[in-house]
Design a protein around this motif. Structure first.
Motif, PDB file in Angstrom:
ATOM      1  N   GLY A   1       0.802  -1.185   0.000  1.00 34.46           N
ATOM      2  CA  GLY A   1       0.000   0.000   0.000  1.00 34.46           C
ATOM      3  C   GLY A   1       0.848   1.253   0.000  1.00 34.46           C
ATOM      4  O   GLY A   1       2.048   1.196  -0.211  1.00 34.46           O
ATOM      5  N   PRO A   2       0.214   2.380   0.276  1.00 39.53           N
ATOM      6  CA  PRO A   2       0.967   3.633   0.299  1.00 39.53           C
ATOM      7  C   PRO A   2       2.025   3.624   1.401  1.00 39.53           C
ATOM      8  O   PRO A   2       1.780   3.141   2.505  1.00 39.53           O
ATOM      9  N   LYS A   3       3.202   4.098   1.068  1.00 44.77           N
ATOM     10  CA  LYS A   3       4.343   4.160   1.990  1.00 44.77           C
ATOM     11  C   LYS A   3       4.691   2.779   2.541  1.00 44.77           C
ATOM     12  O   LYS A   3       5.151   2.652   3.680  1.00 44.77           O
ATOM     13  N   GLY A   4       4.441   1.720   1.774  1.00 43.03           N
ATOM     14  CA  GLY A   4       4.839   0.369   2.182  1.00 43.03           C
ATOM     15  C   GLY A   4       3.964  -0.265   3.236  1.00 43.03           C
ATOM     16  O   GLY A   4       4.393  -1.190   3.921  1.00 43.03           O
ATOM     17  N   THR A   5       2.729   0.216   3.405  1.00 44.02           N
ATOM     18  CA  THR A   5       1.818  -0.360   4.392  1.00 44.02           C
ATOM     19  C   THR A   5       1.381  -1.753   3.943  1.00 44.02           C
ATOM     20  O   THR A   5       0.842  -1.898   2.852  1.00 44.02           O
ATOM     21  N   PRO A   6       1.596  -2.795   4.756  1.00 43.03           N
ATOM     22  CA  PRO A   6       1.121  -4.128   4.362  1.00 43.03           C
ATOM     23  C   PRO A   6      -0.407  -4.193   4.432  1.00 43.03           C
ATOM     24  O   PRO A   6      -1.020  -3.605   5.321  1.00 43.03           O
ATOM     25  N   TYR A   7      -1.003  -4.894   3.471  1.00 49.46           N
ATOM     26  CA  TYR A   7      -2.459  -5.028   3.462  1.00 49.46           C
ATOM     27  C   TYR A   7      -2.837  -6.307   2.745  1.00 49.46           C
ATOM     28  O   TYR A   7      -2.034  -6.895   2.030  1.00 49.46           O
ATOM     29  N   CYS A   8      -4.067  -6.763   2.973  1.00 53.09           N
ATOM     30  CA  CYS A   8      -4.608  -7.891   2.217  1.00 53.09           C
ATOM     31  C   CYS A   8      -6.039  -7.537   1.834  1.00 53.09           C
ATOM     32  O   CYS A   8      -6.694  -6.741   2.492  1.00 53.09           O
ATOM     33  N   ILE A   9      -6.493  -8.144   0.725  1.00 51.21           N
ATOM     34  CA  ILE A   9      -7.825  -7.869   0.213  1.00 51.21           C
ATOM     35  C   ILE A   9      -8.629  -9.160   0.267  1.00 51.21           C
ATOM     36  O   ILE A   9      -8.159 -10.201  -0.181  1.00 51.21           O
ATOM     37  N   THR A  10      -9.842  -9.093   0.826  1.00 49.41           N
ATOM     38  CA  THR A  10     -10.684 -10.276   0.962  1.00 49.41           C
ATOM     39  C   THR A  10     -11.466 -10.525  -0.326  1.00 49.41           C
ATOM     40  O   THR A  10     -11.495  -9.678  -1.218  1.00 49.41           O
ATOM     41  N   HIS A  11     -12.119 -11.690  -0.406  1.00 48.74           N
ATOM     42  CA  HIS A  11     -12.879 -12.048  -1.609  1.00 48.74           C
ATOM     43  C   HIS A  11     -14.079 -11.141  -1.821  1.00 48.74           C
ATOM     44  O   HIS A  11     -14.598 -11.055  -2.929  1.00 48.74           O
ATOM     45  N   THR A  15     -10.485  -4.265   2.322  1.00 45.01           N
ATOM     46  CA  THR A  15      -9.040  -4.123   2.437  1.00 45.01           C
ATOM     47  C   THR A  15      -8.692  -4.085   3.915  1.00 45.01           C
ATOM     48  O   THR A  15      -9.198  -3.252   4.657  1.00 45.01           O
ATOM     49  N   LEU A  16      -7.854  -5.014   4.337  1.00 48.54           N
ATOM     50  CA  LEU A  16      -7.446  -5.110   5.736  1.00 48.54           C
ATOM     51  C   LEU A  16      -5.995  -4.656   5.841  1.00 48.54           C
ATOM     52  O   LEU A  16      -5.103  -5.288   5.276  1.00 48.54           O
ATOM     53  N   ARG A  17      -5.755  -3.561   6.577  1.00 48.19           N
ATOM     54  CA  ARG A  17      -4.400  -3.045   6.735  1.00 48.19           C
ATOM     55  C   ARG A  17      -3.718  -3.722   7.907  1.00 48.19           C
ATOM     56  O   ARG A  17      -4.349  -4.121   8.870  1.00 48.19           O
ATOM     57  N   TYR A  18      -2.423  -3.852   7.817  1.00 51.66           N
ATOM     58  CA  TYR A  18      -1.578  -4.466   8.839  1.00 51.66           C
ATOM     59  C   TYR A  18      -2.074  -5.860   9.248  1.00 51.66           C
ATOM     60  O   TYR A  18      -2.350  -6.108  10.420  1.00 51.66           O
ATOM     61  N   PRO A  19      -2.204  -6.799   8.296  1.00 56.85           N
ATOM     62  CA  PRO A  19      -2.615  -8.152   8.679  1.00 56.85           C
ATOM     63  C   PRO A  19      -1.468  -8.877   9.369  1.00 56.85           C
ATOM     64  O   PRO A  19      -0.315  -8.428   9.336  1.00 56.85           O
TER      65      PRO A  19
END
Length: 127
Positions: A1-11, A15-19
């Motif tokens: 994500g922006p500025k290297g933020t880890p995230y995951c996207i569900t089906h 969008t879940l940030r910092y998983p």
């Protein structure tokens, strides 16, 4: 994500940030709807309960036996249901629904077991 933020996207498009760093592709996460935080997750690995969401085996429930990797083509997952029938399907048709043999969701009528034509007929005739 922006500025290297880890995230995951569900089906379903969330969008879940910092998983959790252990959450990988094809894993299932349990999310608290009000806060949007991950409560728990299940790895996509042999021995976990899955439901088939597409293809000829749609609606069936079983346990992952093993996964065939085919780089550049479809990956195949072999599944064994509760009565011992084994079948295989493409990786994108599978959804992990439970840890080990215990599902996290309520299963549909028949517990996701596909009956043969004769078994299905006998069940309908006995009603």
């Amino acid at each position: 994500g922006p500025k290297g933020t880890p995230y995951c996207i569900t089906h379903d498009g969330r969008t879940l940030r910092y998983p959790d760093p252990d959450v990988k592709t094809n894993d299932t996460v349990r999310v608290d709807i009000t806060t949007g935080k991950i409560l728990d997750f299940v790895k996509f690995e042999a021995g976990n309960t899955v439901m088939i969401k597409g293809g000829n085996n749609m609606g069936r429930v079983g346990i992952i036996m093993h996964r065939e990797r085919h780089p550049g083509s479809f990956e195949i997952v072999h599944v064994k249901d509760a009565v011992g029938h084994t079948f295989s399907t493409r990786l994108q048709n599978i959804f992990v629904v439970g840890k080990g043999t215990k599902p996290w969701i309520s299963l549909p009528k028949g517990n996701g077991i596909k009956l043969s034509i004769v078994e299905d007929r006998n069940a309908k005739m006995s009603k």
